[in-house]
Design a protein around this motif. Structure first.
Motif, mmCIF file in Angstrom:
data_model
loop_
_atom_site.group_PDB
_atom_site.id
_atom_site.type_symbol
_atom_site.label_atom_id
_atom_site.label_comp_id
_atom_site.label_asym_id
_atom_site.label_seq_id
_atom_site.Cartn_x
_atom_site.Cartn_y
_atom_site.Cartn_z
ATOM 1 N N SER A 1 -4.362 1.544 -9.620
ATOM 2 C CA SER A 1 -3.991 2.964 -9.725
ATOM 3 C C SER A 1 -3.790 3.559 -11.068
ATOM 4 O O SER A 1 -3.704 4.589 -11.505
ATOM 5 N N MET B 1 0.843 -1.253 0.066
ATOM 6 C CA MET B 1 0.091 0.093 0.005
ATOM 7 C C MET B 1 0.939 1.217 -0.097
ATOM 8 O O MET B 1 0.703 2.308 -0.868
ATOM 9 N N TYR C 1 -7.336 4.189 0.545
ATOM 10 C CA TYR C 1 -7.300 2.674 0.452
ATOM 11 C C TYR C 1 -7.636 1.822 1.535
ATOM 12 O O TYR C 1 -7.318 0.486 1.381
ATOM 13 N N TRP D 1 -4.306 9.485 0.809
ATOM 14 C CA TRP D 1 -4.715 8.146 -0.191
ATOM 15 C C TRP D 1 -4.456 7.211 0.817
ATOM 16 O O TRP D 1 -5.574 6.056 0.522
#
Length: 395
Positions: free
Chosen positions: A139, A101, A262, A258
């Motif tokens: 992405s 991640m 996520y 982000w």
């Protein structure tokens, strides 16, 4: 390559409904736990209660008795982030539950800032081999490969690559090529070549912690070459889990946004943070000793195979760049794994873990890691263990 000793995946106790792989994994786990001597005693083999008890016993080394748990990354997690930023010489760092991640977010943020969604990296880099195509699927990023040689790209390969890219990602060390590193001068040159192309540089530093002996530079000097760096807390530091992304404060702030998108802003992560702080305090200072002794072990393995009459063997790199390296032998992977297991079970000495047929036909490879347990081994100990191992390989 699959995890080096087969015990590093999830283990399950043997039962009547267990699959063949479950039973094999349970056997590997039992062999690792039962070994009195090993080059690397992996904490992932420990039972849950033993692992939690050890963490609780050691926690007072890094946290106060009345220190609160973290809530969405506060308290001890924030202190860990500050320490990582300091060690790497960066403005800020953010804790992530996984390195996958952290790296996905870093590359996504840079794509937005550079306006170029193409990432140049090695085809054996972690995102290409171990992340299920997530760079593209999650992405919308595209990857290109300046080289396919089993090493990081050279400055010339980066400079002459035939299309633009926004980010150059360098995995230090490149695990699936044998934990290999460039020289310091080569690293400086390839970074400069990327900047000449107006690209940013991101280091996959999951194992950056053990690179300082090879480069002869501090962590901050190494990380200073890159715009952002990701580091892992369990691969080298024996933590529970987790990673950090370090870089400019503005980018790290964007990465935190982000991270939440996520699903990576967990309610509480203090056990992983405490384990990481313990790794920084107790394991990080020992890594140079591990690297030095890995080179002793590598020499002894090479000599031991020759003395045992093995027709061909390869230790790669010949002089290990970190405390991990590959060993190649011209035998069936299953036979080598069985020989290694039998040796561990019957002699209580574990020299190798699982072997894989990941190269040319007829050759098998395993990964060797040297940590604290391995420091006790003399070259003679290694040679004796090699002789016993080779004796067990079917003729």
């Amino acid at each position: 390559m699959t995890s080096y000793d087969g015990a590093q995946g999830q283990e399950h106790p043997a039962d009547d409904g267990a699959s063949e792989e479950d039973l094999a994994a349970a056997r590997r786990r039992a062999a690792g736990l039962g070994a009195d001597r090993t080059l690397h005693r992996w904490s992932g083999l420990l039972p849950v209660t033993a692992r939690l008890s050890a963490l609780a016993d050691a926690a007072p080394e890094v946290v106060g008795a009345d220190e609160p748990v973290d809530i969405y990354g506060s308290a001890v997690v924030g202190r860990l982030e500050d320490e990582v930023a300091r060690l790497l010489g960066k403005e800020a760092a953010a804790f992530f539950p996984t390195g996958t991640m952290a790296q996905q977010v870093a590359l996504r943020c840079w794509a937005g800032r550079t306006g170029n969604a193409t990432v140049a990296l090695h085809p054996k880099a972690h995102p290409e081999v171990h992340e299920g195509g997530a760079l593209y699927a999650v992405s919308g990023l595209r990857t290109v490969h300046p080289t396919r040689e089993p090493r990081l790209p050279t400055a010339e390969e980066v400079a002459d690559f035939g299309e633009p890219f926004g980010t150059l990602m360098l995995e230090l060390p490149l695990r699936d090529a044998g934990f290999v590193l460039p020289s310091w001068e080569e690293l400086e040159e390839v970074v400069a070549a990327a900047r000449e192309r107006d690209a940013v540089v991101h280091f996959d530093g999951a194992r950056l912690w053990e690179c300082t002996p090879h480069f002869g530079r501090s962590l901050a000097e190494i990380a200073g070459l890159a715009d952002t760096v990701y580091v892992s807390f369990y691969k080298s530091l024996e933590g529970l889990s987790g990673a950090a992304l370090a870089g400019p404060r503005t980018l790290v702030d964007e990465a935190r946004t982000w991270r939440h998108r996520y699903g990576g802003l967990l309610f509480q992560q203090y056990p992983a943070a405490v384990a990481a702080l313990l790794g920084l305090k107790n394991t990080l200072p020992r890594l140079p000793d591990y690297v030095a002794h890995a080179r002793v072990v590598a020499d002894a393995l090479r000599e031991g195979f020759a003395a045992a009459g093995v027709p061909w063997s390869r230790v790669h790199p010949e002089r290990p760049h970190t405390h991990q390296f590959q060993v190649w032998l011209p035998y069936d992977a299953g036979a080598l794994t069985e020989a290694a297991l039998g040796q561990a079970e019957e002699t209580k000495t574990q020299l190798f873990g699982r072997w894989f047929a990941d190269g040319p036909p007829g050759l098998s490879v395993t990964e060797v890691t040297v940590t604290g347990a391995g420091l006790e081994w003399t070259p003679e100990d290694v040679s004796d263990a090699v002789a016993e191992f080779v004796r067990r390989i079917p003729g």
